[in-house]
Design a protein around this motif. Structure first.
Motif, PDB file in Angstrom:
ATOM      1  N   ARG B  66      -8.024   2.023  -5.655  1.00  0.00           N
ATOM      2  CA  ARG B  66      -6.676   2.118  -6.097  1.00  0.00           C
ATOM      3  C   ARG B  66      -6.120   1.265  -7.072  1.00  0.00           C
ATOM      4  O   ARG B  66      -6.478  -0.037  -6.734  1.00  0.00           O
ATOM      5  CB  ARG B  66      -5.756   2.050  -4.669  1.00  0.00           C
ATOM      6  CG  ARG B  66      -6.057   3.326  -3.847  1.00  0.00           C
ATOM      7  CD  ARG B  66      -7.061   3.460  -2.966  1.00  0.00           C
ATOM      8  NE  ARG B  66      -7.037   4.301  -1.757  1.00  0.00           N
ATOM      9  CZ  ARG B  66      -8.108   4.990  -1.173  1.00  0.00           C
ATOM     10  NH1 ARG B  66      -9.237   4.826  -1.808  1.00  0.00           N
ATOM     11  NH2 ARG B  66      -8.036   5.743  -0.420  1.00  0.00           N
ATOM     12  N   MET B 108       5.572   7.431 -12.770  1.00  0.00           N
ATOM     13  CA  MET B 108       5.915   7.890 -11.392  1.00  0.00           C
ATOM     14  C   MET B 108       4.841   8.748 -10.719  1.00  0.00           C
ATOM     15  O   MET B 108       3.997   9.536 -11.357  1.00  0.00           O
ATOM     16  CB  MET B 108       7.033   8.760 -11.601  1.00  0.00           C
ATOM     17  CG  MET B 108       8.414   8.128 -12.190  1.00  0.00           C
ATOM     18  SD  MET B 108       9.867   9.165 -11.966  1.00  0.00           S
ATOM     19  CE  MET B 108       9.934   9.706 -13.490  1.00  0.00           C
ATOM     20  N   VAL B 109       4.837   8.460  -9.540  1.00  0.00           N
ATOM     21  CA  VAL B 109       3.471   8.972  -8.769  1.00  0.00           C
ATOM     22  C   VAL B 109       3.276  10.157  -8.714  1.00  0.00           C
ATOM     23  O   VAL B 109       2.363  10.955  -8.494  1.00  0.00           O
ATOM     24  CB  VAL B 109       3.459   8.324  -7.386  1.00  0.00           C
ATOM     25  CG1 VAL B 109       4.684   8.567  -6.513  1.00  0.00           C
ATOM     26  CG2 VAL B 109       2.268   8.740  -6.319  1.00  0.00           C
ATOM     27  N   THR B 110       4.477  10.747  -8.468  1.00  0.00           N
ATOM     28  CA  THR B 110       4.483  12.442  -8.504  1.00  0.00           C
ATOM     29  C   THR B 110       4.214  13.185  -9.797  1.00  0.00           C
ATOM     30  O   THR B 110       3.969  14.549  -9.754  1.00  0.00           O
ATOM     31  CB  THR B 110       5.692  13.011  -7.739  1.00  0.00           C
ATOM     32  OG1 THR B 110       6.928  12.632  -8.467  1.00  0.00           O
ATOM     33  CG2 THR B 110       5.927  12.453  -6.450  1.00  0.00           C
ATOM     34  N   GLU B 116      -0.826   6.041  -8.963  1.00  0.00           N
ATOM     35  CA  GLU B 116      -1.007   5.706  -7.385  1.00  0.00           C
ATOM     36  C   GLU B 116       0.569   5.487  -6.743  1.00  0.00           C
ATOM     37  O   GLU B 116       0.745   5.770  -5.802  1.00  0.00           O
ATOM     38  CB  GLU B 116      -1.627   4.405  -6.950  1.00  0.00           C
ATOM     39  CG  GLU B 116      -3.190   4.974  -7.370  1.00  0.00           C
ATOM     40  CD  GLU B 116      -4.019   5.524  -6.165  1.00  0.00           C
ATOM     41  OE1 GLU B 116      -3.527   5.956  -5.386  1.00  0.00           O
ATOM     42  OE2 GLU B 116      -5.316   5.664  -6.523  1.00  0.00           O
ATOM     43  N   ILE B 117       1.529   4.904  -7.526  1.00  0.00           N
ATOM     44  CA  ILE B 117       2.794   4.486  -6.998  1.00  0.00           C
ATOM     45  C   ILE B 117       3.913   4.849  -8.245  1.00  0.00           C
ATOM     46  O   ILE B 117       3.451   5.062  -9.478  1.00  0.00           O
ATOM     47  CB  ILE B 117       3.081   3.104  -6.653  1.00  0.00           C
ATOM     48  CG1 ILE B 117       2.991   2.233  -8.212  1.00  0.00           C
ATOM     49  CG2 ILE B 117       1.858   2.746  -5.479  1.00  0.00           C
ATOM     50  CD1 ILE B 117       3.212   0.563  -7.494  1.00  0.00           C
ATOM     51  N   SER B 118       5.008   4.848  -7.950  1.00  0.00           N
ATOM     52  CA  SER B 118       6.414   4.759  -8.771  1.00  0.00           C
ATOM     53  C   SER B 118       6.426   3.469  -8.773  1.00  0.00           C
ATOM     54  O   SER B 118       7.394   2.883  -8.156  1.00  0.00           O
ATOM     55  CB  SER B 118       7.401   5.712  -8.179  1.00  0.00           C
ATOM     56  OG  SER B 118       7.243   7.096  -8.217  1.00  0.00           O
ATOM     57  N   GLY B 119       6.083   2.896 -10.213  1.00  0.00           N
ATOM     58  CA  GLY B 119       6.420   1.341 -10.320  1.00  0.00           C
ATOM     59  C   GLY B 119       8.074   1.403 -10.961  1.00  0.00           C
ATOM     60  O   GLY B 119       8.557   2.522 -10.985  1.00  0.00           O
ATOM     61  N   SER B 121      10.616  -0.437 -10.339  1.00  0.00           N
ATOM     62  CA  SER B 121      11.587  -1.339  -9.563  1.00  0.00           C
ATOM     63  C   SER B 121      10.790  -2.451  -9.368  1.00  0.00           C
ATOM     64  O   SER B 121       9.981  -2.416  -8.448  1.00  0.00           O
ATOM     65  CB  SER B 121      12.240  -0.513  -8.284  1.00  0.00           C
ATOM     66  OG  SER B 121      12.984  -1.489  -7.722  1.00  0.00           O
ATOM     67  N   ILE B 128       3.211  -2.735  -1.560  1.00  0.00           N
ATOM     68  CA  ILE B 128       2.654  -1.551  -1.223  1.00  0.00           C
ATOM     69  C   ILE B 128       1.100  -1.677  -1.235  1.00  0.00           C
ATOM     70  O   ILE B 128       0.422  -1.373  -0.377  1.00  0.00           O
ATOM     71  CB  ILE B 128       2.889  -0.485  -2.303  1.00  0.00           C
ATOM     72  CG1 ILE B 128       4.432  -0.477  -2.622  1.00  0.00           C
ATOM     73  CG2 ILE B 128       2.232   0.850  -2.135  1.00  0.00           C
ATOM     74  CD1 ILE B 128       4.809   0.592  -3.582  1.00  0.00           C
TER      75      ILE B 128
END
Lengths: 334, 284
Positions: B66, B108-110, B116-119, B121, B128
């Motif tokens: 990951r 953004m993860v989606t 893998e993540i929405s970074g 912030s 995480i």
């Protein structure tokens, strides 16, 4: 209000682990912890995570039963929520506990960005909701629902008692997506077994009917409303109680039907600030559905930083004890 | 996986292509965190060209390592790496930052396969990563979790909450990659909120620490290999000192801040300059 308080002996702020139950009330010990232990027997993906409050959120029972599935994250709520998101991303089903003040206020962005934006399967069970401790604003989560309602896709529940809590646990586990549950821990009053009631996620339930007043309530205020209803029966005042344990998504249909059923004073009772909680949700619902009640009042906590002190004193002071709520309702009926 | 230096020419080509893809995306939008992308390209090249296990056709493969992009604004660099890794097609870079693109300005993860993540912030990646590393270990999955972060994120308390926790739980499957370019939104990190002595800090938090020149491919390669091969039950951090704008001298020397100004005419010029120093066989 003061006359009620004056009759009582001098009270002091109770210990953090004190129960919210009144003296002599029937209680169940640790309904959340027990229900989770039972559920986890058949759900190996359930893990427990806490921020140094396992013992104070009844998660210690899970820790004893499944030590290899229990993760102590330390007194670090941003980490707690972020890591719970990470766990959920790996297919585990985290039940996360802390106090509601810390879970919401300290970790809000982590719930928003890590957990909710990806619709992760994290169940946040946060204790000391509203005014259930006399420790003052540091521990009183009087605006947690207002904060959490702003997060898209987050399911919010505010159980009334032990029965509600234990029935909610498997249902929030079965729900796909994040859930915020206002957690009642320790010796939790048992009330709803006297009624023909089952917790159903997303549903409001009419617990009793009455011609004069309709109390729409959640959490421990449903317990208070039922007590008030019994009290006001003696004055021939009929009080109906619609219990709304799911705050979001709100069961608008049940609310509209109950209010539209007959002209009654509607009182929304919640263990939460009058800003941004159930009361404003109900008001908005009624306006949007063009339903006009005979009267509308909010029996929530004032938009203030609340005092420290003994809970019975504070519940009187802020109008959410049985006796003071009964007096307020009678005043509103005049 | 070989770990010998004979991979270096191929990795140099890989880093060159990552820089090119990033510059081309910058040109599409006329903006982007191109300074960071050029500075971080060597680390991404070693990650995706050497260290990570992944399957380009199956970015959610359970056995993958990951890679968490905590600094979401490095998306332009990361998409370049994903193109290099053949997880997203090269043609898609033309859509960077456009409406309905899978490549939004901040990761953004989606939206994006391989993300893998929405970074964005900042300071959320490492918490995480701790959860994912705990989860992987619980499932007995031997994959690594890499958290890629900026030095500005060292300001965030959540980074240190997670650092304590990773050591407490002995997360040897967690590797944190920190880009030390010493530039934050309001100026040099030393003036915003000083974080040195950084290696000592991580070591005191219980981590295995390496600090290397993040634009020295051989050093980057060795650091990744060392972090993976360690047997200590400790999380690992690699602190990479990098140069924003690396590979394009007129950007390397430009007045630095968080965002390097690039004029419209300069994107092509930057590509030309980059290509002048391209390693053999690196044409994308």
């Amino acid at each position: 209000m003061n006359t009620v308080a004056a009759k009582k002996p001098r009270l002091t702020t109770s210990a953090m682990i004190a129960s919210i139950a009144s003296e002599g009330q029937r209680v169940t010990a640790a309904p959340f912890g027990k229900a989770l232990v039972e559920l986890a027997a058949s759900r190996p993906e359930i893990v427990g995570m806490t921020a140094d409050l396992g013992k104070y959120t009844d998660l210690h029972l899970f820790a004893q039963a499944y030590p290899e599935r229990y993760f102590q994250m330390g007194m670090a709520e941003q980490l707690l929520m972020g890591a719970a998101g990470g766990m959920a991303k790996e297919g585990l089903l985290p039940f996360v506990t802390t106090y509601a003040v810390f879970g919401t206020r300290r970790a809000y962005d982590f719930i928003h960005q890590v957990i909710a934006e990806e619709n992760l399967n994290v169940k946040m069970c946060c204790a000391l909701p509203g005014l259930t401790t006399g420790y003052g604003p540091s521990h009183q989560a009087t605006e947690d629902m207002a904060m959490m309602r702003g997060i898209p896709g987050l399911t919010i529940i505010d159980p009334c008692d032990a029965l509600d809590t234990e029935q909610a646990v498997p249902q929030i586990a079965a729900h796909q997506g994040p859930v915020y549950m206002r957690l009642l821990r320790g010796s939790v009053p048992l009330v709803l077994d006297e009624y023909d009631y089952k917790f159903e996620l997303g549903k409001a339930k009419m617990l009793r009917e009455g011609n004069d007043v309709l109390v729409i309530s959640s959490g421990i205020m449903t317990m208070r409303a039922l007590e008030v209803a019994k009290l006001l029966e003696q004055d021939n005042i009929g009080v109906a109680v619609l219990h709304c344990p799911t705050i979001k998504p709100l069961d608008e249909q049940a609310i509209v039907a109950a209010v539209g059923h007959k002209p009654r004073l509607v009182v929304v009772a919640e263990n939460h600030s009058v800003i941004g909680g159930l009361g404003e949700s109900v008001a908005s619902t009624l306006l949007r559905h063009r339903v006009q009640p005979a009267g509308f009042q909010l029996a929530g906590l004032p938009d203030q930083f609340l005092d420290a002190g003994a809970l019975p004193t504070l519940h009187d002071r802020y109008g959410i004890s049985r006796d003071v709520l009964a007096v307020r309702i009678k005043d509103w009926l005049r | 996986m070989t770990s010998s230096a004979d991979q270096l020419p191929a990795l140099a080509q890989c880093a060159h292509r990552i820089r090119r893809y990033a510059l081309r995306m910058g040109e599409v939008q006329g903006q982007g965190y191109i300074g960071q992308a050029l500075g971080w390209a060597d680390v991404l090249a070693v990650a995706y060209g050497h260290a990570l296990n992944f399957r380009p056709q199956d970015p959610k493969w359970e056995g993958r390592d990951r890679f968490l992009l905590s600094h979401g604004h490095y998306a332009i660099a990361f998409y370049a790496a994903l193109i290099e890794a053949r997880i997203i097609p090269e043609e898609e870079l033309e859509t960077y930052g456009s409406d309905d693109s899978r490549l939004p300005m901040s990761g953004m993860v989606t939206y994006t396969p391989g993300m893998e993540i929405s970074g964005g912030s900042l300071g959320q990646g490492l918490p995480i990563a701790v959860g994912m590393a705990l989860g992987l270990r619980h499932k007995q999955n031997p994959a690594f979790v890499y958290n890629s972060m900026s030095d500005g994120e060292l300001d965030e308390g959540s980074t240190w909450e997670a650092a304590m926790s990773a050591a407490h739980h002995g997360l040897s499957n967690l590797i944190c990659l920190v880009d030390i370019n010493n530039q934050q939104a309001d100026g040099p990190s030393t003036k915003v909120l000083g974080f040195e002595p950084l290696a000592d800090k991580w070591a005191a938090f219980g981590w295995h620490v390496q600090r290397v020149d993040g634009n020295d491919l051989a050093a980057v390669l060795a650091a990744f290999d060392r972090a993976r091969a360690l047997t200590e039950a400790k999380p690992r951090v690699i602190l990479f000192d990098t140069l924003m704008g690396k590979g394009v001298p007129f950007l390397e020397t430009r007045d630095k801040n968080h965002f390097i100004r690039v004029d419209p005419s300069e994107w092509q010029q930057a590509l030309a300059v980059l290509d002048q120093s391209q390693p053999a066989g690196a044409v994308a």
